[in-house]
Design an enzyme around this catalytic site. Sequence first.
Site, PDB file in Angstrom:
ATOM      1  N   TYR A 186     -34.011  -0.676-103.989  1.00  0.00           N
ATOM      2  CA  TYR A 186     -33.629  -1.911-103.618  1.00  0.00           C
ATOM      3  C   TYR A 186     -34.702  -2.439-102.375  1.00  0.00           C
ATOM      4  CZ  TYR A 186     -29.843  -1.085-106.803  1.00  0.00           C
ATOM      5  OH  TYR A 186     -29.335  -0.691-107.830  1.00  0.00           O
ATOM      6  N   ARG A 233     -28.678   4.036 -95.325  1.00  0.00           N
ATOM      7  CA  ARG A 233     -28.784   4.801 -96.383  1.00  0.00           C
ATOM      8  C   ARG A 233     -30.296   4.981 -96.973  1.00  0.00           C
ATOM      9  NH1 ARG A 233     -25.701   5.821-102.404  1.00  0.00           N
ATOM     10  NH2 ARG A 233     -25.314   8.227-101.907  1.00  0.00           N
TER      11      ARG A 233
END
Length: 365
Positions: A186, A233
């Site tokens: 992403y 993350r």
Amino acid sequence: MTNALFTAVNLGQHTLNNRIVMPPMTRSRASQPGNEANELMAEYYAQRASAGLIVAEGTQISAMGQGYAWTPGIYTQQQIDGWKLTTDAVHAKGGVIFAQLWHVGRVTHPDNIGGQQPISSSAIKAENVKVFIDNGTDEPGFVDVVEPRAMTKADIDMVIEQYRQAALNAVEAGFDGIELHAANGYLINQFIDSEANDRTDEYGGSVENRLRFLSEVVAAMVDAIGAERVGVRLAPFTSLNGTVDANPEETYTAAAAMLNQHSIVYLHIAEVDWDDAPDTPASFKQAVRQAYDGVLIYAGKYDAEKAAQTIEAGLADMIGFGRPFVANPDLPNRIKQGYPLASHDPATLFGGAAKGLTDYCEYTQ
């Protein structure tokens, strides 16, 4: 054999009573229109509140940040209010829950972002990547992603501000903290990984430059809500959604060291978890442990025994169990007691209603 999973661990201002993490998993059940978290989602998370830490599903920080139909947002007052249902329900059961803040960048389609062209670090299309759009039925329609446009400096500044505001919105919604989604191909990952970033300005080229956007986003959120409420993350070795780095060990060890300077509360590393995937190199795990001083979480292909061994070896402080939490709302107790695990129905993972979300039962003898 699993005792290491059931010792207390400090996470910022919280003392967690086990080291089992429910990691973020997209379930695409947000209410439409508006992509708002709802009572069904609150029930789902409350059922799983015995996890030491819940990280809620990826939640877009803006309309442009949405990659898939029916995922929740956290940029309108209605979305914030919707998430309060979940945080209240989890806290009522003594749980701790962080929001995962998400911008997908190029991993979307104009149909999911109001007809606009997606944005990314560079004008590079993710190859062989599909996302699902709302095609007017309960079954999502999968379509190819499109070529994004490269973000300008003004775009970068705007998105950093959207992340900062989303962190504040998450706290308003009652979350105990936030996890920045910088993994799985992403937007932030599109800056980090060399093969997705061909920029020639201060956000491209060297490892330091490719980590700059991540660093600036983290700095903005730490300033807004405090480092003790910010986790990140990363997914160093995955090629999900078309992002690949030429030298992941170097890049992601540097990322861990940079994040350590920001004093974030945890670093969450997603390991590759598909069948026959290679193990994360032990040398990398040791390097990350040396570079980063906070709570270290790994997720991917762990069973209870491997999780306990990893914690006992000092390579991790907590372990995420993704798919097992789908069908086992009482997963920590099942692990502790050695009870068998139920299997989930893959057909009900994304979209739909209660079936496959809240109808899995606790174990009874």
